[in-house]
Design a protein around this motif. Sequence first.
Motif, PDB file in Angstrom:
ATOM      1  N   ASN A 201      62.187  97.477  66.549  1.00 31.76           N
ATOM      2  CA  ASN A 201      61.598  96.152  66.762  1.00 31.76           C
ATOM      3  C   ASN A 201      60.071  96.223  66.692  1.00 31.76           C
ATOM      4  O   ASN A 201      59.359  95.629  67.494  1.00 31.76           O
ATOM      5  CB  ASN A 201      62.030  95.540  68.101  1.00 31.76           C
ATOM      6  CG  ASN A 201      61.581  94.091  68.246  1.00 31.76           C
ATOM      7  OD1 ASN A 201      61.409  93.372  67.262  1.00 31.76           O
ATOM      8  ND2 ASN A 201      61.372  93.648  69.477  1.00 31.76           N
TER       9      ASN A 201
ATOM     10  N   LEU B  25      66.501  97.895  65.242  1.00 32.43           N
ATOM     11  CA  LEU B  25      65.937  96.559  65.464  1.00 32.43           C
ATOM     12  C   LEU B  25      66.342  96.036  66.839  1.00 32.43           C
ATOM     13  O   LEU B  25      65.609  95.285  67.477  1.00 32.43           O
ATOM     14  CB  LEU B  25      66.415  95.605  64.369  1.00 32.43           C
ATOM     15  CG  LEU B  25      65.982  94.138  64.478  1.00 32.43           C
ATOM     16  CD1 LEU B  25      64.468  94.005  64.343  1.00 32.43           C
ATOM     17  CD2 LEU B  25      66.669  93.299  63.403  1.00 32.43           C
ATOM     18  N   TRP B  26      67.512  96.462  67.300  1.00 29.33           N
ATOM     19  CA  TRP B  26      68.043  95.975  68.578  1.00 29.33           C
ATOM     20  C   TRP B  26      68.019  97.069  69.653  1.00 29.33           C
ATOM     21  O   TRP B  26      68.765  97.023  70.619  1.00 29.33           O
ATOM     22  CB  TRP B  26      69.480  95.466  68.378  1.00 29.33           C
ATOM     23  CG  TRP B  26      69.554  94.484  67.250  1.00 29.33           C
ATOM     24  CD1 TRP B  26      70.023  94.702  65.985  1.00 29.33           C
ATOM     25  CD2 TRP B  26      69.097  93.134  67.275  1.00 29.33           C
ATOM     26  NE1 TRP B  26      69.894  93.565  65.224  1.00 29.33           N
ATOM     27  CE2 TRP B  26      69.329  92.589  65.989  1.00 29.33           C
ATOM     28  CE3 TRP B  26      68.510  92.318  68.264  1.00 29.33           C
ATOM     29  CZ2 TRP B  26      68.996  91.271  65.656  1.00 29.33           C
ATOM     30  CZ3 TRP B  26      68.176  91.022  67.924  1.00 29.33           C
ATOM     31  CH2 TRP B  26      68.422  90.505  66.638  1.00 29.33           C
TER      32      TRP B  26
ATOM     33  N   HIS C 164      62.570  88.702  60.973  1.00 28.49           N
ATOM     34  CA  HIS C 164      62.775  89.948  60.238  1.00 28.49           C
ATOM     35  C   HIS C 164      63.091  89.656  58.775  1.00 28.49           C
ATOM     36  O   HIS C 164      62.531  90.286  57.863  1.00 28.49           O
ATOM     37  CB  HIS C 164      63.904  90.757  60.884  1.00 28.49           C
ATOM     38  CG  HIS C 164      64.262  91.996  60.128  1.00 28.49           C
ATOM     39  ND1 HIS C 164      65.377  92.087  59.322  1.00 28.49           N
ATOM     40  CD2 HIS C 164      63.625  93.194  60.025  1.00 28.49           C
ATOM     41  CE1 HIS C 164      65.427  93.287  58.775  1.00 28.49           C
ATOM     42  NE2 HIS C 164      64.375  93.973  59.184  1.00 28.49           N
TER      43      HIS C 164
ATOM     44  N   GLY D 121      60.721  96.511  61.028  1.00 33.78           N
ATOM     45  CA  GLY D 121      61.653  96.082  62.054  1.00 33.78           C
ATOM     46  C   GLY D 121      62.284  97.220  62.825  1.00 33.78           C
ATOM     47  O   GLY D 121      62.896  96.991  63.873  1.00 33.78           O
TER      48      GLY D 121
ATOM     49  N   SER E  48      55.782  93.715  68.097  1.00 38.82           N
ATOM     50  CA  SER E  48      57.191  93.428  67.871  1.00 38.82           C
ATOM     51  C   SER E  48      57.388  92.434  66.730  1.00 38.82           C
ATOM     52  O   SER E  48      56.454  91.778  66.265  1.00 38.82           O
ATOM     53  CB  SER E  48      57.814  92.851  69.145  1.00 38.82           C
ATOM     54  OG  SER E  48      57.271  91.562  69.413  1.00 38.82           O
TER      55      SER E  48
ATOM     56  N   ARG F 169      63.898  87.057  66.429  1.00 39.15           N
ATOM     57  CA  ARG F 169      63.821  88.389  65.826  1.00 39.15           C
ATOM     58  C   ARG F 169      64.574  88.428  64.499  1.00 39.15           C
ATOM     59  O   ARG F 169      64.092  88.971  63.505  1.00 39.15           O
ATOM     60  CB  ARG F 169      64.377  89.435  66.792  1.00 39.15           C
ATOM     61  CG  ARG F 169      64.104  90.864  66.389  1.00 39.15           C
ATOM     62  CD  ARG F 169      64.601  91.860  67.424  1.00 39.15           C
ATOM     63  NE  ARG F 169      64.009  91.636  68.732  1.00 39.15           N
ATOM     64  CZ  ARG F 169      64.291  92.360  69.810  1.00 39.15           C
ATOM     65  NH1 ARG F 169      65.178  93.349  69.739  1.00 39.15           N
ATOM     66  NH2 ARG F 169      63.719  92.086  70.971  1.00 39.15           N
TER      67      ARG F 169
END
Length: 532
Positions: A352, A250-251, A302, A349, A267, A298
């Motif tokens: 992203n 996700l990051w 999510h 997710g 995204s 985010r």
Amino acid sequence: MDRRDFLRTVGLGAAGWASMSPRPDPSSGSVSVEAPGIRRERRPNILFIFSDDHTPQSIRSYANAASIPTVDDRLGEIARSAHIDRIGAEGARVDHCFCTNSICCPSRASVLTGQYSHRHGVYTLEDGLDPDHPNVAKALRAAGYRTALFGKWHLKEDPAGFDDWLRLPGQGRYVNPKLKAKGSAEYTTYEGFSSDVITDQSIRWMRAHADEDAPFFLMTNYKTCHGPFAYPDRNADLFTGVSIPEPPSLWEDKAHRSPGSRDYGLSIETMARRLVREPFGGWTPPRPLDRMTTREIRRHAHQRFVKRYLRSAAAINQGVGRLLDALEKMGLAENTIVVYSSDQGYYLGEHNYIDKRWMYEESLRMPFLIRYPDGIEPGTTVDDLVLNVDMAPTLLDFAGLETPDFMQGESARAQLQGTARDDWRDASYYRYWYHTSNGNRPAHYGIRTARYKLIFFYGLPLGHGNLDRPTKPGMELYDLAKDPQEMDNVYGDPAYRDVADRLKQELLRKKRALGDTDDGHPELLERRSSFF
């Protein structure tokens, strides 16, 4: 046309002629020639349950599979999938089932025909399947099966090869869906939630034909859990107070990616802007989005998005439970093959991303669970590379029929019954054709082996996309044994030069063998020459 040629044309092979009374073909009003199955013993019914965008990482039995390190078991433990999991527990779970083009229409066409997009002609969402094209339902019906389909079709022209059908218009709607029956020019509104209506109609049809001598092939096709991820009111409170685990990617810092993929995709921030609108739930973020940091957007989006998705997916699980119970009550469970699958995976997710289409694991992988008490040992797991083009040949094999010449896939029956095949594929081919401006998913193709994945982003529409301009080309290589989350592109790393060269040659060989060439596209050949 002699008997051998006829059987090859309809896709049944040349074996197994026996006397059998012709059955009227209700779609034409004429009498069709029947081609019986190869084996004389009782043939199984087939219930093929097919959902939309139901990703394996949201199914508990896949989350618990040690052979799939990309799946987060914490998410699977939250998901409501007990009835779906029951199919695999009482039969087999295929851990590495992949689609060949990760988008709804092409994948559905591949499941039906056993062919890749360049053979069945469905490349993108804009294409339909020619009603005259051969498919698994036609082959089974010619062999004496009663065939039916209820729910999502999404292949433009009306279904062919089915004695009975009731189809949604395109994607259809979640609440009070409209469905058109075979022989009708009009759609009729059915009250209720879409998956409930489709389950009702499927059970009603099975009951009507349970006592017939002919076996049946029934496709129950849910539109769930496609966006906007609606769910029935009974699921509204599911996952309240639950914290959804964040996938590591996700990051992800995409600096390791090639120019072919680095700056593209839908995204979670995009989903945040959808969530604040109906019909995506009317989410009220903690603060106006323009006053939140990207990280805050985010993280909050999510949580909201995945809970909505899981509530929608839970409705499929509830429908599957009703179908399994109905088979038991009708006394059909022992001699009915039950398959559960979905047209592709989906990003929750990871990287992203939302949606599908990419060749990365989360959208490439499909669930494939199959139960057959008379033919598959409970608790079987299959680790071989199985594709959506293999599903039709596998079902035909269980029905006693040879794989027809037009199909490019192979039967996985041996693996499902615990027998290893030395001649099974060691690599799978993928091609996403739909070069699109909807999130800028560039066209690409690639190859996946048990350990490695090589992707060539050629970034050209070639008549199969709504993004007229090219995107930058790029090549990516992932060592799935060391990097199952695909967060370290090692293409260009000297330590992987030999691996990359070998995979590039293998990719070209497989493309040629499947009949998917780049001939006639000089710009693509020019781009390819820079990497191959």
